[in-house]
Write a protein that holds these residues in place. Structure first.
Motif, PDB file in Angstrom:
ATOM      1  N   PRO A  42       0.836  -1.200   0.000  1.00  0.00           N
ATOM      2  CA  PRO A  42       0.000   0.000   0.000  1.00  0.00           C
ATOM      3  C   PRO A  42       0.870   1.248   0.000  1.00  0.00           C
ATOM      4  CG  PRO A  42       0.087  -0.952   2.188  1.00  0.00           C
ATOM      5  CD  PRO A  42       0.828  -1.896   1.269  1.00  0.00           C
ATOM      6  N   ALA A  43       0.370   2.304  -0.581  1.00  0.00           N
ATOM      7  CA  ALA A  43       1.095   3.577  -0.568  1.00  0.00           C
ATOM      8  C   ALA A  43       1.119   4.099   0.863  1.00  0.00           C
ATOM      9  CB  ALA A  43       0.413   4.576  -1.490  1.00  0.00           C
ATOM     10  N   PRO A  44       2.247   4.645   1.320  1.00  0.00           N
ATOM     11  CA  PRO A  44       2.291   5.184   2.678  1.00  0.00           C
ATOM     12  C   PRO A  44       1.363   6.388   2.816  1.00  0.00           C
ATOM     13  CG  PRO A  44       4.337   5.630   1.502  1.00  0.00           C
ATOM     14  CD  PRO A  44       3.503   4.777   0.610  1.00  0.00           C
ATOM     15  N   ALA A  45       0.814   6.565   4.019  1.00  0.00           N
ATOM     16  CA  ALA A  45      -0.099   7.683   4.265  1.00  0.00           C
ATOM     17  C   ALA A  45       0.631   9.021   4.214  1.00  0.00           C
ATOM     18  CB  ALA A  45      -0.786   7.503   5.612  1.00  0.00           C
ATOM     19  N   VAL A  46       1.854   9.044   4.723  1.00  0.00           N
ATOM     20  CA  VAL A  46       2.662  10.256   4.739  1.00  0.00           C
ATOM     21  C   VAL A  46       4.052   9.890   4.252  1.00  0.00           C
ATOM     22  CG1 VAL A  46       3.637  12.066   6.195  1.00  0.00           C
ATOM     23  CG2 VAL A  46       1.362  11.215   6.671  1.00  0.00           C
ATOM     24  N   VAL A  47       4.645  10.759   3.432  1.00  0.00           N
ATOM     25  CA  VAL A  47       5.971  10.507   2.872  1.00  0.00           C
ATOM     26  C   VAL A  47       6.911  11.621   3.297  1.00  0.00           C
ATOM     27  CG1 VAL A  47       7.289  10.304   0.733  1.00  0.00           C
ATOM     28  CG2 VAL A  47       5.003   9.327   0.867  1.00  0.00           C
ATOM     29  N   PRO A  48       8.114  11.268   3.813  1.00  0.00           N
ATOM     30  CA  PRO A  48       9.125  12.293   4.098  1.00  0.00           C
ATOM     31  C   PRO A  48      10.112  12.420   2.944  1.00  0.00           C
ATOM     32  CG  PRO A  48       9.740  10.257   5.172  1.00  0.00           C
ATOM     33  CD  PRO A  48       8.443   9.990   4.438  1.00  0.00           C
ATOM     34  N   TRP A  49      10.462  13.644   2.612  1.00  0.00           N
ATOM     35  CA  TRP A  49      11.544  13.923   1.679  1.00  0.00           C
ATOM     36  C   TRP A  49      12.630  14.614   2.474  1.00  0.00           C
ATOM     37  CZ3 TRP A  49       8.875  16.164  -3.342  1.00  0.00           C
ATOM     38  CH2 TRP A  49       8.223  15.127  -4.010  1.00  0.00           C
ATOM     39  N   VAL A  50      13.801  13.979   2.587  1.00  0.00           N
ATOM     40  CA  VAL A  50      14.910  14.463   3.392  1.00  0.00           C
ATOM     41  C   VAL A  50      15.936  15.125   2.483  1.00  0.00           C
ATOM     42  CG1 VAL A  50      16.709  13.783   5.020  1.00  0.00           C
ATOM     43  CG2 VAL A  50      14.531  12.549   4.995  1.00  0.00           C
ATOM     44  N   PHE A  80      12.334   7.425  -0.574  1.00  0.00           N
ATOM     45  CA  PHE A  80      13.253   6.314  -0.318  1.00  0.00           C
ATOM     46  C   PHE A  80      14.657   6.644  -0.832  1.00  0.00           C
ATOM     47  CE2 PHE A  80      15.373   2.406  -1.656  1.00  0.00           C
ATOM     48  CZ  PHE A  80      15.346   1.674  -0.482  1.00  0.00           C
ATOM     49  N   SER A  81      14.717   7.162  -2.062  1.00  0.00           N
ATOM     50  CA  SER A  81      16.017   7.482  -2.659  1.00  0.00           C
ATOM     51  C   SER A  81      16.722   8.600  -1.913  1.00  0.00           C
ATOM     52  CB  SER A  81      15.836   7.869  -4.126  1.00  0.00           C
ATOM     53  OG  SER A  81      15.361   6.760  -4.853  1.00  0.00           O
ATOM     54  N   LEU A  82      15.983   9.632  -1.508  1.00  0.00           N
ATOM     55  CA  LEU A  82      16.598  10.730  -0.759  1.00  0.00           C
ATOM     56  C   LEU A  82      17.140  10.251   0.583  1.00  0.00           C
ATOM     57  CD1 LEU A  82      14.064  13.611  -1.450  1.00  0.00           C
ATOM     58  CD2 LEU A  82      16.426  13.475  -2.264  1.00  0.00           C
ATOM     59  N   ALA A  83      16.426   9.344   1.233  1.00  0.00           N
ATOM     60  CA  ALA A  83      16.839   8.871   2.559  1.00  0.00           C
ATOM     61  C   ALA A  83      17.988   7.877   2.509  1.00  0.00           C
ATOM     62  CB  ALA A  83      15.653   8.249   3.287  1.00  0.00           C
ATOM     63  N   THR A  84      18.140   7.167   1.395  1.00  0.00           N
ATOM     64  CA  THR A  84      19.139   6.094   1.369  1.00  0.00           C
ATOM     65  C   THR A  84      20.329   6.342   0.453  1.00  0.00           C
ATOM     66  OG1 THR A  84      17.934   4.900  -0.369  1.00  0.00           O
ATOM     67  CG2 THR A  84      17.404   4.352   1.930  1.00  0.00           C
ATOM     68  N   THR A  85      20.281   7.370  -0.391  1.00  0.00           N
ATOM     69  CA  THR A  85      21.376   7.543  -1.341  1.00  0.00           C
ATOM     70  C   THR A  85      22.075   8.889  -1.241  1.00  0.00           C
ATOM     71  OG1 THR A  85      19.948   8.427  -3.089  1.00  0.00           O
ATOM     72  CG2 THR A  85      20.231   6.040  -3.018  1.00  0.00           C
ATOM     73  N   ARG A  86      21.623   9.774  -0.394  1.00  0.00           N
ATOM     74  CA  ARG A  86      22.188  11.119  -0.311  1.00  0.00           C
ATOM     75  C   ARG A  86      23.089  11.257   0.911  1.00  0.00           C
ATOM     76  NH1 ARG A  86      21.996  13.806  -4.694  1.00  0.00           N
ATOM     77  NH2 ARG A  86      22.291  15.622  -3.413  1.00  0.00           N
ATOM     78  N   THR A  87      24.079  12.106   0.812  1.00  0.00           N
ATOM     79  CA  THR A  87      24.978  12.383   1.926  1.00  0.00           C
ATOM     80  C   THR A  87      24.265  13.247   2.954  1.00  0.00           C
ATOM     81  OG1 THR A  87      26.864  12.301   0.436  1.00  0.00           O
ATOM     82  CG2 THR A  87      27.191  13.413   2.545  1.00  0.00           C
ATOM     83  N   ALA A  88      24.434  12.933   4.228  1.00  0.00           N
ATOM     84  CA  ALA A  88      23.809  13.697   5.313  1.00  0.00           C
ATOM     85  C   ALA A  88      24.728  14.864   5.688  1.00  0.00           C
ATOM     86  CB  ALA A  88      23.559  12.799   6.517  1.00  0.00           C
TER      87      ALA A  88
END
Length: 150
Positions: A42-50, A80-88
């Protein structure tokens, strides 16, 4: 898997000088589909973009570039891509939304440097004092850092 039937496993033991012993069994991760989401998910109810940048200006520029790239992409995949592939990096923002429109509005707010619902910004690393740590049981290190303290 190693032989095609069972996951590979390895045992590791570490015996510390101070008497602390550690033991762990490592097992090969299960095979997952290429995508993190399946058709049944199911699509998540809320999505974060980091988002992150080395400075406030870089963070704003990152948000502006992202605005031009997300038009046809599923919001959950972007998150998902922003949270797992970007430098913090130090300057960060999180845009949270239940719809593409809400996420794009929040992203626009970050790019323009204004506040908006569902947007949080901050700096992850604040300047602080340096601490020197001397590991061990303690008695052999007594007085070792006194000169550093002075």
């Amino acid at each position: 898997t190693g032989d095609g039937h069972r996951p590979r496993r390895a045992g590791v033991s570490s015996f510390g000088v101070s008497g602390t012993n550690a033991h762990v069994i490592l097992e090969e991760a299960p095979v997952r589909p290429a995508s993190h989401a399946t058709a049944d998910s199911p699509a998540p109810a809320v999505v974060p973009w980091v988002l992150a940048g080395g400075s406030t200006a870089a963070l704003r520029a990152q948000a502006a570039r992202l605005l031009g790239a997300v038009a046809d992409l599923p919001p959950a995949d972007v998150g998902f891509s922003l949270a797992t592939t970007r430098t913090a990096l130090d300057h960060r923002a999180v845009v949270v939304g239940a719809s593409r429109e809400a996420l794009v509005e929040g992203l626009s707010a970050v790019a323009e440097g204004r506040s908006a619902a569902g947007v949080v910004e901050g700096v992850a690393v604040e300047p602080g004092r340096v601490a020197f740590v001397f590991p061990g049981q303690g008695s052999q290190w007594q007085g070792m850092a006194l000169e550093l303290l002075d």
